[in-house]
Write a protein that holds these residues in place. Structure first.
Motif, short mmCIF file in Angstrom:
data_model
loop_
_atom_site.label_atom_id
_atom_site.label_comp_id
_atom_site.label_asym_id
_atom_site.label_seq_id
_atom_site.Cartn_x
_atom_site.Cartn_y
_atom_site.Cartn_z
N ALA A 121 0.83 -1.21 0.00
CA ALA A 121 0.00 0.00 0.00
C ALA A 121 0.87 1.26 0.00
O ALA A 121 0.60 2.22 -0.73
N ASP A 134 2.58 1.72 -3.38
CA ASP A 134 1.67 2.21 -4.42
C ASP A 134 1.73 3.73 -4.54
O ASP A 134 1.39 4.29 -5.58
N GLU A 170 -6.53 5.70 -0.77
CA GLU A 170 -6.97 4.84 -1.86
C GLU A 170 -6.16 3.55 -1.90
O GLU A 170 -6.70 2.47 -2.15
N ALA A 171 -4.86 3.66 -1.65
CA ALA A 171 -4.00 2.48 -1.66
C ALA A 171 -4.36 1.51 -0.54
O ALA A 171 -4.43 0.29 -0.76
N SER A 185 -7.29 1.19 0.91
CA SER A 185 -8.57 0.58 0.55
C SER A 185 -8.42 -0.47 -0.54
O SER A 185 -9.04 -1.54 -0.47
N SER A 186 -7.57 -0.20 -1.53
CA SER A 186 -7.41 -1.15 -2.63
C SER A 186 -6.75 -2.45 -2.18
O SER A 186 -6.92 -3.48 -2.83
N HIS A 187 -6.03 -2.42 -1.06
CA HIS A 187 -5.42 -3.63 -0.52
C HIS A 187 -6.28 -4.26 0.58
O HIS A 187 -5.82 -5.18 1.26
#
Length: 103
Positions: free
Chosen positions: A9, A12, A71-72, A74-76
């Protein structure tokens, strides 16, 4: 492993990141684990998550890394909240702190 998600994260967003130690830079992340959150069932650890914090030290007002990091996370699949934002008079840094929890 849980720490691979946290490292990914951060990466990213940038490679200006360190575990526990500060970096000599005008813009960087520092993260550390600080405990665990446990769901107990039948006297056992049924579920366990590691909790921790990430700090961003920046001299950029409205730094785009702030949104990018959320955002990173959340995306993980990492649960998180922005805990505080402070201006440090003695260093000139804007200091953001996130709390997170990862299974």
């Amino acid at each position: 492993m849980w720490y691979e998600k946290i490292i990914a994260a951060h990466l990213d967003v940038t490679d200006q990141v360190s575990h526990i130690e500060r970096i000599k830079s005008d813009r960087y992340f520092v993260w550390q684990e600080d405990g665990e959150s446990v769901l107990a069932a039948d006297d056992l650890h049924a579920e366990c998550a590691i909790t921790g914090t990430t700090d961003l030290f920046t001299k950029q007002e409205f730094d785009p890394w702030v949104d990018a990091f959320g955002e990173a996370l959340s995306s993980h699949g990492i649960a998180w909240s922005l805990s505080s934002v402070q201006y440090e008079d003695d260093t000139g840094f804007i200091h953001y702190e996130w709390s997170w929890e990862v299974a």
